[in-house]
Scaffold this active site. Structure first.
Site, PDB file in Angstrom:
ATOM      1  N   SER A  60     -55.152  -5.142  30.005  1.00  0.00           N
ATOM      2  CA  SER A  60     -55.620  -4.649  31.426  1.00  0.00           C
ATOM      3  C   SER A  60     -55.586  -3.047  31.303  1.00  0.00           C
ATOM      4  CB  SER A  60     -54.617  -4.842  32.052  1.00  0.00           C
ATOM      5  OG  SER A  60     -53.272  -4.436  32.169  1.00  0.00           O
TER       6      SER A  60
ATOM      7  N   ILE B 184     -56.799   0.667  31.235  1.00  0.00           N
ATOM      8  CA  ILE B 184     -57.411   1.437  29.914  1.00  0.00           C
ATOM      9  C   ILE B 184     -57.551   0.909  28.706  1.00  0.00           C
ATOM     10  CG2 ILE B 184     -57.231   3.752  28.903  1.00  0.00           C
ATOM     11  CD1 ILE B 184     -56.233   4.952  31.616  1.00  0.00           C
TER      12      ILE B 184
ATOM     13  N   SER C 207     -49.159  11.908  29.972  1.00  0.00           N
ATOM     14  CA  SER C 207     -49.910  12.293  31.405  1.00  0.00           C
ATOM     15  C   SER C 207     -49.520  13.707  31.721  1.00  0.00           C
ATOM     16  CB  SER C 207     -49.099  11.279  32.248  1.00  0.00           C
ATOM     17  OG  SER C 207     -49.435  11.876  33.720  1.00  0.00           O
TER      18      SER C 207
ATOM     19  N   TYR D 154     -40.588   8.337  35.058  1.00  0.00           N
ATOM     20  CA  TYR D 154     -41.775   8.484  34.405  1.00  0.00           C
ATOM     21  C   TYR D 154     -42.107   9.792  33.566  1.00  0.00           C
ATOM     22  CZ  TYR D 154     -46.969   7.723  34.048  1.00  0.00           C
ATOM     23  OH  TYR D 154     -48.161   7.627  33.354  1.00  0.00           O
TER      24      TYR D 154
ATOM     25  N   LYS E  99     -43.052  10.712  29.877  1.00  0.00           N
ATOM     26  CA  LYS E  99     -44.422  11.346  29.425  1.00  0.00           C
ATOM     27  C   LYS E  99     -44.229  12.752  28.724  1.00  0.00           C
ATOM     28  CE  LYS E  99     -45.980   8.375  29.916  1.00  0.00           C
ATOM     29  NZ  LYS E  99     -46.952   7.507  29.041  1.00  0.00           N
TER      30      LYS E  99
END
Length: 310
Positions: free
Chosen positions: A28, A30, A149, A174, A178
């Site tokens: 799914s 990217i 990110s 998160y 990252k």
């Protein structure tokens, strides 16, 4: 203008025939769009995800466009499954040219996986383990690309927090994971260079991509708001995010670049915490300890020549 990611990344003329690419999290978002693009460019694509039906659908789609692909399932919350994925790749292919560490998530609720906070495990430890298991299978000029990110900005590396979910914040976890992605990619580049291996390692920010399904992990009304942002100028499409990935993975401009963080298809300076070489080395060793494995590329020492991430 074409919205295909290879066009957005200006790599439509790149011939990847004879190359093998593993794209994690490619059922799914990217990852899926990038997998299709790599198939169109001629690469043999290994599609990865947890859902076999979704994975086989991507494989079928790539084949319908004239590409070659195969699906391998693996749950990134299980070390054994990650090792089996790596073993399958080693057994079924002659070598790996592209390792795209794209899989990841943001989780509303805190949970421990094998005694480690799930976000850190899935987003950092899983690609760390997979990459380590495939190091000897990488071809000489291979590229390892890790999806990071700009959420890493503002985070500080805290390797004590990964053993608990007390005071859990989905966005905080998160951002921390990252930051680990950027540090991992630069430390891998440093160690590959110290070992005299020409393979390269980079990380990237894909842009703010509502269509990537990132928003499904956000709480309550924020999930709907995130998806609505897809129509707001300044947000990126899934194709834009895949183009960022393709630029680092196959563009001639990035073939000899290693240890860098990309955004907007250009090398960009990450946050100061992501340029801390001592922190990167601590993370490298601590990750191996958490996974109960030998330290990968352990012969590379801190004083060795390396590519700076700044």
């Amino acid at each position: 203008m074409s919205t295909r990611p290879e066009s957005l990344a200006t790599v439509t003329d790149i011939d990847c025939t004879g190359q093998t690419a593993l794209v994690t999290g490619s059922t799914s978002g990217i990852g899926r769009v990038a997998a299709y693009a790599l198939g169109r460019l001629g690469a043999e694509v290994i599609v990865h995800g947890r859902d076999r039906e979704a994975g086989e659908a991507v494989v079928e789609g790539i084949r319908e466009e004239g590409g070659e692909a195969a699906f391998v399932a693996a749950d990134f919350t299980e070390a054994a499954a990650i090792r089996t994925l790596a073993e399958t790749v080693r057994t079924e292919t002659d070598g790996l040219d592209l390792l795209l560490n794209n899989a990841g998530g943001l989780f509303r609720e805190g949970r421990l996986v094998e005694g480690i906070e799930r976000t850190f495990y899935v987003n950092h430890l899983a690609p760390y383990l997979l990459t380590a298991e495939l190091l000897d299978h990488l071809r000489e000029d291979a590229r390892v690309v890790t999806m990071a990110s700009d959420a890493h900005r503002g985070a500080e590396l805290d390797l004590d927090r990964v053993r608990t979910v007390d005071g859990y914040s989905g966005m905080g976890a998160y951002a921390h994971s990252k930051l680990a992605n950027v540090l991992f990619a630069s430390e891998l580049a440093r160690r590959l260079d110290a070992a005299g291996r020409p393979a390269v390692s980079n990380s990237l920010h894909p842009g703010f991509v509502p269509g990537s399904q990132f928003g499904r992990f956000l709480p309550g009304p924020l999930s709907g708001l995130f998806q609505m942002l897809g129509v707001v100028p300044g947000t990126s499409s899934v194709a834009d995010g895949a183009a960022e990935l393709l630029h680092v993975a196959v563009s001639p401009d990035t073939a000899d670049v290693s240890g860098r963080y990309f955004s907007g298809q250009s090398p960009t300076t990450p946050a100061a915490a992501a340029r801390d070489r001592a922190a990167a080395e601590r993370l490298w060793h601590r990750s191996a300890e958490l996974l109960g494995m030998d330290v990968p590329l352990s012969d590379a020492v801190s004083g060795s020549a390396a590519t700076d991430a700044s």
